[in-house]
Structure formats: C-alpha cells, structure tokens
Design an enzyme around this catalytic site. Structure first.
Site, PDB file in Angstrom:
ATOM      1  N   GLU A  40       2.118   1.692  -3.364  1.00 42.85           N
ATOM      2  CA  GLU A  40       1.030   2.009  -4.263  1.00 42.85           C
ATOM      3  C   GLU A  40       0.927   3.816  -3.919  1.00 42.85           C
ATOM      4  O   GLU A  40       0.843   4.654  -5.013  1.00 42.85           O
ATOM      5  CB  GLU A  40      -0.215   1.516  -3.885  1.00 42.85           C
ATOM      6  CG  GLU A  40      -1.367   1.956  -4.896  1.00 42.85           C
ATOM      7  CD  GLU A  40      -2.582   1.142  -4.350  1.00 42.85           C
ATOM      8  OE1 GLU A  40      -2.723   0.464  -3.658  1.00 42.85           O
ATOM      9  OE2 GLU A  40      -3.508   1.505  -5.026  1.00 42.85           O
TER      10      GLU A  40
ATOM     11  N   SER B 231      -7.034   2.042  -1.962  1.00 47.33           N
ATOM     12  CA  SER B 231      -5.952   1.265  -2.345  1.00 47.33           C
ATOM     13  C   SER B 231      -6.455  -0.018  -3.037  1.00 47.33           C
ATOM     14  O   SER B 231      -7.307  -0.686  -2.723  1.00 47.33           O
ATOM     15  CB  SER B 231      -5.416   1.044  -1.254  1.00 47.33           C
ATOM     16  OG  SER B 231      -4.237  -0.161  -1.319  1.00 47.33           O
TER      17      SER B 231
ATOM     18  N   CYS C 283      -8.126  -1.964   4.116  1.00 40.16           N
ATOM     19  CA  CYS C 283      -8.158  -3.260   5.312  1.00 40.16           C
ATOM     20  C   CYS C 283      -9.484  -3.653   5.714  1.00 40.16           C
ATOM     21  O   CYS C 283      -9.496  -4.691   6.146  1.00 40.16           O
ATOM     22  CB  CYS C 283      -7.090  -2.721   6.416  1.00 40.16           C
ATOM     23  SG  CYS C 283      -5.642  -2.172   5.475  1.00 40.16           S
TER      24      CYS C 283
ATOM     25  N   LYS D  79     -15.690  -9.763   7.666  1.00 41.16           N
ATOM     26  CA  LYS D  79     -14.438 -10.622   6.933  1.00 41.16           C
ATOM     27  C   LYS D  79     -14.926 -11.857   6.592  1.00 41.16           C
ATOM     28  O   LYS D  79     -14.499 -12.267   5.525  1.00 41.16           O
ATOM     29  CB  LYS D  79     -13.389 -10.798   8.089  1.00 41.16           C
ATOM     30  CG  LYS D  79     -12.193  -9.587   8.409  1.00 41.16           C
ATOM     31  CD  LYS D  79     -11.510  -9.566   7.368  1.00 41.16           C
ATOM     32  CE  LYS D  79     -10.443  -8.217   7.883  1.00 41.16           C
ATOM     33  NZ  LYS D  79     -10.019  -7.717   6.541  1.00 41.16           N
TER      34      LYS D  79
ATOM     35  N   GLU E  33     -14.612 -12.179  -6.312  1.00 41.22           N
ATOM     36  CA  GLU E  33     -13.407 -12.122  -6.813  1.00 41.22           C
ATOM     37  C   GLU E  33     -12.244 -12.346  -6.311  1.00 41.22           C
ATOM     38  O   GLU E  33     -11.133 -12.380  -6.532  1.00 41.22           O
ATOM     39  CB  GLU E  33     -13.212 -10.559  -7.256  1.00 41.22           C
ATOM     40  CG  GLU E  33     -13.093  -9.680  -6.072  1.00 41.22           C
ATOM     41  CD  GLU E  33     -14.404  -9.031  -5.514  1.00 41.22           C
ATOM     42  OE1 GLU E  33     -15.524  -9.836  -5.830  1.00 41.22           O
ATOM     43  OE2 GLU E  33     -14.653  -8.006  -4.912  1.00 41.22           O
TER      44      GLU E  33
ATOM     45  N   GLU F 246     -16.118 -10.798   3.243  1.00 42.99           N
ATOM     46  CA  GLU F 246     -15.040 -10.329   2.520  1.00 42.99           C
ATOM     47  C   GLU F 246     -14.578 -11.572   1.749  1.00 42.99           C
ATOM     48  O   GLU F 246     -14.255 -11.966   0.526  1.00 42.99           O
ATOM     49  CB  GLU F 246     -14.092  -9.737   3.322  1.00 42.99           C
ATOM     50  CG  GLU F 246     -12.795  -9.311   2.068  1.00 42.99           C
ATOM     51  CD  GLU F 246     -11.593  -8.550   3.023  1.00 42.99           C
ATOM     52  OE1 GLU F 246     -11.572  -8.858   3.970  1.00 42.99           O
ATOM     53  OE2 GLU F 246     -10.833  -7.664   2.366  1.00 42.99           O
TER      54      GLU F 246
ATOM     55  N   GLU G  23       0.732  -1.226  -0.136  1.00 43.17           N
ATOM     56  CA  GLU G  23      -0.044  -0.025   0.035  1.00 43.17           C
ATOM     57  C   GLU G  23       0.853   1.356   0.090  1.00 43.17           C
ATOM     58  O   GLU G  23       0.621   2.311  -0.712  1.00 43.17           O
ATOM     59  CB  GLU G  23      -0.760  -0.150   1.265  1.00 43.17           C
ATOM     60  CG  GLU G  23      -2.059   0.758   0.897  1.00 43.17           C
ATOM     61  CD  GLU G  23      -3.417   0.433   2.012  1.00 43.17           C
ATOM     62  OE1 GLU G  23      -3.238  -0.782   2.363  1.00 43.17           O
ATOM     63  OE2 GLU G  23      -3.944   1.379   2.429  1.00 43.17           O
TER      64      GLU G  23
ATOM     65  N   CYS H 248     -10.379  -2.217  14.536  1.00 39.00           N
ATOM     66  CA  CYS H 248     -10.735  -3.558  14.645  1.00 39.00           C
ATOM     67  C   CYS H 248     -10.988  -4.127  15.954  1.00 39.00           C
ATOM     68  O   CYS H 248     -11.904  -5.005  16.362  1.00 39.00           O
ATOM     69  CB  CYS H 248      -9.515  -4.387  13.967  1.00 39.00           C
ATOM     70  SG  CYS H 248      -9.276  -3.934  12.254  1.00 39.00           S
TER      71      CYS H 248
END
Lengths: 669, 170
Positions: free
Chosen positions: A342, A386, A366, A425, A433, A428, A339, A596
């Site tokens: 990037e 990102s 994240c 999560k 994908e 996710e 990241e 988190c």
C-alpha cells in the site's frame, strides 16, 4: 545506537544510510518531547536540580538522614526516592514510576524532624538537610488509619476479585493495616458496575481514589476520559458527564487497568465463553497468539519479567483444549506485505503520477487504540491510515476462509480466539465492520492476564511445561512478526522487507544481523531517514503495481516511530502545522507506552524496567529465528500462491484483509 | 447567515477566551460567565471551552462538579440558597426553610415544575450577624422572616430577568 553511527559515518558506495534524527540536517529543529512536554501541572512533575560537584553551593548535594542512615542526594530528590536509594522501604499507593506526583493517598507519610505534621514522602522534595523517620509510632498509627479509611469505602469482595493476590490495597492492609475495620466496611456495593465497554470494566466500589487512572488517562496518554468528580466525601472517579465508558472518547488502551492498584478497573473477561466453546464438541476453537504475551506471561507465574515462554505456552493452550494454536506473527508478516505494498502504491502515485491527493505520510493501523484515538481526535486524517486490518483481524478473516477451506470445516463452527497483550483488541474484534469472512472474524479477544488465569484453571504451571511448536498450515512465522510487539518493530520489519524488495540486496549487508537499531528503544518519538542507495529489479510479487524502481533511486525515505498517544498527539499537531513530520512517508503509531509489550492486557504491574525486560525478550526471540524477513516466510508465499492469487492489495486481499474507518469525532452528545 | 444555538455558544465562548485568556487558569472566570448567562454550563459548552484552553472536557466537568455554584444541569431561573450554618440555624432558619418549601411546594434540592425556582442549602455566607440569610441568585437577603420569604417570592414571580430585585430588602 553505535550501529547507527557506524553505518552513517562510513557511507560506502551502494550501501544504505539510515540516519538518526540527531544526525540529520534538521538536527536543530526545535521540538520538545517527553517529560518536558508533559501537560501535568509543573507542581506535580518531578523536579530535580542537576547535582553540582561544589559542596554547599545551590544545586549541590544535600545531606539527608533517614532512619539513621546518612546519604547525600541531589537537591530536589523526594524523600521517597532518597529512601529507596538508601534501601529503606516506604509503602506507596498513588505513586507510580510512569506518572506525575499526586501525593493524594498519604500512605507514604514519614516524620520529618522539626515539622509538626507528617509529610508525604513521595511529594516532599529535599532542599535542605533533614532528618527523617519512617516508622515511628506516629507514622505507624497514621498508616493504619489511612489503610482503614480506604477500606471503609472499599467494597472488598477479595475472593471473587480479579486482582486477588495482586492487589496493592490488599498488600498494604496485610502489612500496615489494622486487625479490624476501624472505620467500618461496606457490606453492599454502592455503585453499579459500568459494563458498557467491550474492553474496560469500571467498578467504582473498589476505587480508592488514588487517581492513577486519572493521571494515566489525562497526562500519560492525553486521552482525557477519567477525572475526579465532585468533592470531599462525595468524590468519585468518573467520565465526562458521568456517561458510560462506551459513550465517551475512551480508546480502550487499558493503561488505566495496568496502573490501577485495586480491582476497580479490569478488562472485560471472555474466559467463560471461551471455556464453553472449548467444551462444545461441535466447535473448532482456534487461538492465535501475539508476540507480546509470550514475553509477559511468565510474570503471571511469578517469573522475572523478560522470560519468553512461547513454546511452553503452545503446550498449555493445547492442554486447555484449543484445537489449533497459531502464531499471529504469520499475519504480522502478511500485514508487512500488504501495508508495504500500500505504501509503495501511495508513493508511486505521489512521486511518479504526481497525484496531489495521495495521503502521505501513511500511518500504521495495527494498534486499535491508536486507530480509535485518530478516529476521535483527528478524523480528518483517516485517509492517511493504512486500510490494512490489524494482524489479529487479518488472521480471523484468513482462518474463517482459507483455513476453513483447507481443513474442510464449516466456518460457522470455528471459534477464533486472539491472545493479545491488549484490551483495545477486545473492542476491535467487536467492531461491526469486522466480518468480511461472512462471520465475525475474531470471536474473542483474550489478554495475557486472562490466559494466565486459564492456564492456572487448567492446573498447569507454565514454566514447567514441555515445549511444542505452532500448528500448520501457518507454522512458525518470522522474526519480523515477533518484533511487532515492541515500539519500532513494525517499522523495522517493514524496512527489512522494503530494503530487500527495492534494492535487491540482503539487509544483512547493510545492517549487521538485520538489526535496525535506530528504530528500537523507548524514546517517545523516533525519526529516521533512509536513503535508497541503488535499486534492483521489481520482484514478481509487485510486478502488477510498479514497472520499475527507478523513481526511488537515490530518494530519501523519511519515517517516524511513535508510541503512547501523548506522543502521537504531538506528532499529529506537528503534521497539522505542516512541520517536520508532515514530510514523512511512513509513521508507525502505537497507542501504548513501549508498544504492545506495555499493552493494557499485560500482567500487572508495569513500569519502565519491566517494559525494557519484555522488549529484550522480544528482540532475543527475533534473533533466534531462522527466517527474519516477512517476504521470505514460506507460508506467506504459499498463501499468495494458493489463495490471495491476485497478489498484495489485490481484489481478494482487499475484501478480506482491508477495512475502513469511522469518523467519530470527539464531541460527546 | 443562519446560526444554530451551538454556533452562537461557540462564538460566545471564543469571545470570552479572547477576553479572559487561553491559559488553564482562565477556566474559572469563563465558567462563571457561562453560569451567569445560562444558569448552568451546558455539556457542549464544556467541550468547546476545553478545546479552546487545550485541556480535556472531563477536566472542565471535574471543575464544574467541584464547585457548588457551578451547575451542569439547568436549575430554576431563580436559585434560592438558604444558609445552613449554625448561626443562621439559631436565628430561625428552620421557619424560613419550612415557609419556602410550603410556598414553592418543593423540597430542598428540587426545582419547581415550571422551572422557575430551585431550592438548596449553602454553607456560610458571612452574614452570621444578620441571620437567617439566604441568596436569590447572587443577591443576599438577611434577617429573613417567613413573611419576607413570601414577599421575595412574589417579587421574583413578577419579574422577567434573572435579576429580580435590584435593591436588597432588609
């Protein structure tokens, strides 16, 4: 904060300067955040008049007598708060420290002298001297009836309920309820469970209509999925047009789960599948553990919040039968490298190549709750996020490729489990994908609560277990990975790395112990600026991307740290309007309040003190690490040398570690 | 320019918001207007209204579901609501209700297959002295008899707009 002042007030030559928002030149910038910006109706917000020292004047202290105890409280204090101050217990159900006042459950009723009816103590602001009794016969009877009425509509299958033993209704029934069901008890479930979502399961049979989830979703997170629908006896909590949860704008943050007093809202539990995989000798079951569960799991075993049990947990996981235990911090470090690279690429394009189409500020990716929030509500800003996968997904891709090769195991026999503090999560890892390794990168997302259950099923008491370390080849990560769990952690980790890579100096020479205090803490939105004091040579890792750092010499990097989607919304609106935050370069967003460590998979209950204790645990663990900067992690360096040979953001890393997003929009069809 | 149904609805809501205000408190008047125009609040409209007022669509849905006279599914062109309270009951509501059910071929809570009539009960309309009372859309009929029911329905059937009968029949 004192460290900030120290660094910014003594600008020595060659030293970096980091300025808190208030210290920066735009300190007068008008923008209101936090409680003042709450969208809850004024009548439901906590009102308090600042105590004046002059006795008897408006705004002064008011005398209140509760069960014979006389105390003085600032005008506007609720009876409940006053009672707590006096050390008197009043039961509550709908009241929650994080949420606005509702006064709907009535369990906290008390008798106020001179009033004909009982008053809800959570919603009664004291404005004149009053005499309160908290357990008169009238109050006791009312409470018993209230609990009985709740039980009359609560399909209580307590033995099989996930909240058995941790249910506020169960506790109230035990302490204040009748000995029998005064008003009946449902024998059959009335509603079907909503199992549509990968993350959150709604079972309205257990709902007691306290509206905590409604206030969480609408006011605290400002996502707006749940509301009370219909009226009177037909009232129920439902989604827009009563659609399944998977079809509405739910971001799966699970904050509603954390605040639900009963088992009406729970996480989608993959325990059975995981046990089955463990019991299958064909399968190589691998678990990665995120930083936050370590700080929270002790609570599942009756410990005080804030006791980190990282290494005890490793032992427990091996005892449970997991074949390898890894640390998600490894890929947190990897995320920082990817990241960060990037970001440098974007900055280079924008500042040197003068490319106007570069999307800045760059947003972190994240937090899957935040990503889905953005996809729903600000899809036009997707280019800003990102393209890096979250650490969880990166690890999945690395395990099913690099690790599989390394160990000589067919990736189809590897089952990857991710221990996360998070319900999003679970969603996710089920994104279509997320299969760049050729297989589903992560098979199951497991929450802290569910792991606590698994450890109990395995007959262990976690705090008593011996300690053991993580497995090779990823080993123990760095302190930078650990702090990902707290709001501001990603930013701090990124800064530690960026400062060293750019200036060529040690972070410790700028910030004591490499603790970057200004980005820590629970302030909803933190804004910081960093002036690059000098530049060093470009490290080998980044040579292929930028020729030199001269373009960053003396530049001021503007960054912000945001947690909770309500705060994210304010920042996004500000960016949309071209305000202060649109000039930022990098913004860390976390969907959950506190980051988190306050995630939707953490042990219940949650409140500001518990989250603060968990944050303390996380930072103390960071401080204990030998290596505290991502780019110094030997396993990361090895991974780039052996596997991701074309460097950060190179071809292989793009295939495995980066992803794309979907423009979802908020229109519900 | 070609405009879809949704575009038109959006324009209409924007006009309403301009007229009635952008506060949360404007929600009820806007919903009333939409209900009057469409006979229900389409889910798309709820989302546009929420956007305009800066609230969540689910809150609009919550309000819509709270009020009996606001609907989220299309009802009949004519909604007939019979008073369900004790005075009208004593004044012979049952006969009126039976006549309505027989003549329309539907039960209370249903809509005729041709989408013309919906039948439901309502709470007191304050016409206790002139019961039994019923409402056809927003027009009150009092001292209703089974014969009058037939007459009212006939008039509705012969009408094009939703304001079937302009004069009250007593």
């Amino acid at each position: 904060m004192s460290d900030t002042k120290k660094t910014s007030n003594t600008p020595e030559k060659g030293r970096g300067e980091i300025a808190n928002w208030a210290d920066s030149e735009n300190a007068g910038y008008e923008f209101s955040f936090g409680a003042d910006a709450s969208r809850a109706p004024v009548s439901q917000r906590r009102q308090m008049i600042k105590a004046q020292q002059v006795e008897g004047k408006i705004g002064g202290l008011v005398k209140v007598t509760i069960d014979g105890h006389e105390i003085r409280v600032p005008m506007g204090t609720t009876i409940l708060d006053a009672a707590r101050e006096a050390g008197i217990q009043i039961p509550t159900l709908c009241a929650h420290e994080d949420l606005c006042i509702a006064g709907v459950c009535r369990i906290c009723v008390v008798e106020v002298e001179g009033f004909r009816t009982l008053q809800a103590s959570c919603a009664y602001p004291i404005t004149q001297p009053i005499v309160v009794h908290t357990h008169t016969p009238k109050v006791r009877q009312a409470r018993r009836h209230i609990v009985s009425l709740m039980l009359a509509n609560h399909y209580g299958e307590c033995y099989t309920c996930k909240r058995n033993g941790n249910c506020e209704l169960q506790n109230l029934a035990e302490q204040y309820g009748a000995e029998r069901f005064l008003f009946g008890h449902p024998e059959e479930p009335l509603f079907e469970k909503d199992l549509s979502s990968h993350a959150v399961v709604r079972d309205m049979n257990k709902c007691v209509l306290c509206r905590r989830c409604v206030r969480t979703c609408i006011d605290l997170q400002e996502v707006g999925v749940l509301e009370a629908v219909e009226r009177g006896a037909h009232t129920r909590i439902d989604t827009f047009m009563s659609k399944p949860l998977a079809d509405v704008v739910c971001i799966n943050c699970g904050q509603c789960i954390n605040r639900c007093p009963t088992g009406a809202l729970t996480a989608n539990d993959p325990r059975e599948e995981i046990w089955r995989a463990i019991d299958d000798p064909q399968k190589h079951v691998v678990i990665q553990t995120a930083p936050s569960p370590r700080a929270g799991i002790g609570e599942c075993f009756g410990l005080e919040p804030g006791v980190p049990l990282t290494f005890e947990m490793n032992t427990a996981l091996r005892e449970c039968g997991f074949d390898a235990v890894f640390d998600t911090n490894f890929t947190a470090d990897l995320t920082i490298i990817e990241e960060g690279t990037e970001l440098i690429t974007r900055l280079y394009k924008a500042l040197v190549e003068k490319d106007e189409h570069v999307a800045l500020p760059q947003f972190t990716s994240c937090s899957p709750g935040w990503v889905k929030y953005l996809e729903h509500f600000y899809p036009e800003y997707i280019p800003h996020v990102s393209s890096c996968k979250s650490p969880q997904q990166m690890f999945g891709a690395v395990i099913k490729t690099y690790y599989a090769q390394h160990k000589g195991i067919d990736p189809k026999d590897i089952v990857t489990v991710a221990l996360m503090p998070c319900s999003a999560k679970k969603y996710e890892c089920n994104r279509p994908e997320m299969n760049d390794s050729g297989f589903k990168d992560i098979d199951y997302g497991l929450t802290t609560r569910e792991l606590g259950q698994m450890i109990k099923e395995g007959g262990m008491h976690l705090p008593d277990l011996p300690k053991s370390d993580f497995d090779d080849p990823f080993g123990t990560a760095t302190g930078s990975g650990v702090i990902f769990g707290a709001s501001g952690g990603v930013m701090e980790a990124a800064l530690r790395t960026v400062i060293e890579l750019v200036t060529g100096e040690k972070v410790e020479s700028i910030f004591e112990h490499a603790d970057i205090i200004p980005v820590r803490g629970f302030e909803g939105i933190k804004y910081v600026e960093l002036r690059v004091p000098k530049v060093g040579p470009v490290p080998a890792l980044l040579k292929h991307l930028v020729p030199n750092w001269d373009w960053l010499d003396g530049a001021t990097l503007k960054m912000a740290v945001v947690h909770g989607t309500a705060n994210a919304k304010r920042v996004m609106e500000d960016i949309k309007a071209g305000g202060k935050f649109s000039h930022c370069h990098f913004i860390e967003f976390m969907a959950c309040p506190g980051g988190c460590l306050g995630g939707g998979g953490q042990p219940i209950p949650t409140n500001p003190e518990i989250r603060a204790a968990r944050a303390k645990a996380i930072y103390s663990e960071d401080a204990a690490y030998e290596v505290r900067k991502s780019h110094e992690n030997p396993a990361i360096i090895k991974l780039y040398n052996e596997f991701l040979t074309d460097g950060p953001c190179g071809h292989v890393s793009h295939k495995l570690l980066h992803t794309h997003y979907t423009k979802r929009g908020k229109v519900i069809n | 320019m070609l405009q879809s149904e949704h575009d038109l609805m959006r324009c209409e809501i924007e006009t309403l918001v301009e007229k009635l205000g952008r506060e949360r408190s404007s929600l009820m008047p806007i919903l009333h207007e939409m209900q009057r125009k469409y006979g229900y609040i389409p889910s798309f409209a709820m989302q546009v209204i929420a956007d305009e007022l800066g609230i969540h669509p689910v809150e609009v849905y919550s309000v819509t579901s709270f009020y009996a006279f606001l609907k989220d599914v299309p009802g009949g062109k004519f909604t007939i609501r019979v008073c369900n309270t004790i005075s009208c009951d004593m004044a012979g509501k049952d006969r009126v209700a039976r006549q309505l059910e027989a003549e329309l071929g539907i039960k209370f809570g249903q809509t005729t297959p041709d989408g013309r009539f919906s039948l439901e009960y309502t709470a007191c309309m304050g016409m206790c002295d002139q019961g039994p009372a019923l409402l056809v859309n927003d027009i009150v009929f009092t001292r209703v008899t089974p014969e009058l029911v037939h007459q009212i329905l006939e008039e509705c059937r012969g009408h094009f707009g939703i304001y079937a009968i302009q004069e009250e029949v007593h």
